[in-house]
Design an enzyme around this catalytic site. Sequence first.
Site, PDB file in Angstrom:
ATOM      1  CD  GLN A 251     -75.833  38.005  90.223  1.00  0.00           C
ATOM      2  OE1 GLN A 251     -76.296  37.894  89.102  1.00  0.00           O
ATOM      3  NE2 GLN A 251     -74.602  37.590  90.522  1.00  0.00           N
ATOM      4  CD  GLU A 319     -80.510  35.085  86.658  1.00  0.00           C
ATOM      5  OE1 GLU A 319     -79.812  34.740  85.692  1.00  0.00           O
ATOM      6  OE2 GLU A 319     -80.562  36.264  87.070  1.00  0.00           O
ATOM      7  CG  HIS A 320     -78.516  33.825  90.510  1.00  0.00           C
ATOM      8  ND1 HIS A 320     -78.655  34.953  89.726  1.00  0.00           N
ATOM      9  CD2 HIS A 320     -77.733  32.963  89.817  1.00  0.00           C
ATOM     10  CE1 HIS A 320     -77.971  34.781  88.610  1.00  0.00           C
ATOM     11  NE2 HIS A 320     -77.411  33.581  88.630  1.00  0.00           N
ATOM     12  CG  ASP A 353     -72.368  33.886  87.925  1.00  0.00           C
ATOM     13  OD1 ASP A 353     -73.444  33.383  87.562  1.00  0.00           O
ATOM     14  OD2 ASP A 353     -72.250  35.074  88.268  1.00  0.00           O
ATOM     15  CG  HIS A 412    -108.285  10.823  61.305  1.00  0.00           C
ATOM     16  ND1 HIS A 412    -108.300  11.830  60.381  1.00  0.00           N
ATOM     17  CD2 HIS A 412    -107.225  11.069  62.130  1.00  0.00           C
ATOM     18  CE1 HIS A 412    -107.306  12.674  60.629  1.00  0.00           C
ATOM     19  NE2 HIS A 412    -106.636  12.220  61.691  1.00  0.00           N
TER      20      HIS A 412
END
Length: 421
Positions: A251, A319-320, A353, A412
């Site tokens: 990464q 994220e990962h 990935d 209403h």
Amino acid sequence: MEIEQLMEGISLKRSVESGTEEQRAAVKEILLKVRNEGDAALYELTKRFDGVDLHSLRITEKEINEALQGLSDEHLAIIREAAKNIKSFHEKQLRNSWISTDESGTMLGQKITPLDSVGVYVPGGTAAYPSSVLMNVLPAKAAGVKRIVMVTPPAKEGGISPAVLAAANIAGVTEIYSVGGAQAVAALAYGTETIERVDKIVGPGNIYVALAKREVFGDVDIDMIAGPSEIAVLADDTAIPEEVAADLLSQAEHDTRACSVLVTTSRELAEGVAAEVEKQLGELPREEIARAAIEKFGRIFVADSLEGAISAINELAPEHLEIITRDPMNVMAKIRHAGAIFLGRYSSEPVGDYFAGPNHVLPTNGTARFSSPLNVDDFQKKSSIIMYSEEAFKANSEKIAAFARLEGLEAHARAIEVRRK
């Protein structure tokens, strides 16, 4: 990499990429120009920013066939197999419309409808990302989207990567245009003479693309404003330093602001990984990028206990997340915040990935606390269905009218009462 004793948690949150005042102003100018001038603006801006004098925006069937012929059988087979895996995974996410009826005859339900059209932005120019094509297009296909438009910047010589075109063809893209940057986002959001507008824009890009997506949100939907990539590895003494270091660097080579973190209960592993990272850095073609990321956003934390390590990971919301421990399934059950979770030694992050099937478009910068990976739901919308029976109406009309008057909405209440006469 620095080794620290884990105390209370991890704080490596990077500032949200909101751009400079000049960048934001430039993006607004580009969006307005495309909205007002259409195709002419796309040609002019492509020449200005990409240095390419285009003669046509749309990629032809001939160009796509040439791209397919230009790739080796091996590469085509790999792309097709990856596409098959991604398609299979996302088809399992499909929801069904439903209707329920009660004893009074009232019918309530939910109707699932795919979006009519989606625009997919694929980074281009000096790089080629066929995996990005597959990950953004195939969930839309699984959701039932009929029109999928891909935009990608032309290379300096004016073409588009054969691998990207091949992936688009295999994934089922219906239209491909050779245009990138904020101007491509504008074309997708507003439409031009050649490019019809879409309902949603997905896909990564540079800061100008990100800012443009943010600006057009509301005119169209967008997926997310993704930040630099992140990986966290949660490991005990069963992990192998060489492998963990390689995963952290996988990464770090993306971006100078990428974040790579190891949280471990083993001081010996921490020291081994630190040495391996330094060794492997010198062997990487993208050493300068990876080294800058490791120096600024790379850390190794040693925790006193596995529970403390898990708590730190949940605070980081990466994220990962790779879990390399004796019992990764048990650890995974305690993880609350992570975009994608990779279990065991053989589930290295690049498996996700490219090939396994789950989406690699993931929440970054701590947004995994409330966000999910790109999925089929992102390409569908839900409509509520209400069919009240006469019996239910008579039983509840007074309560409905009273609720309306509680909010001060007399019309209403009367809309209900007129039916009681």
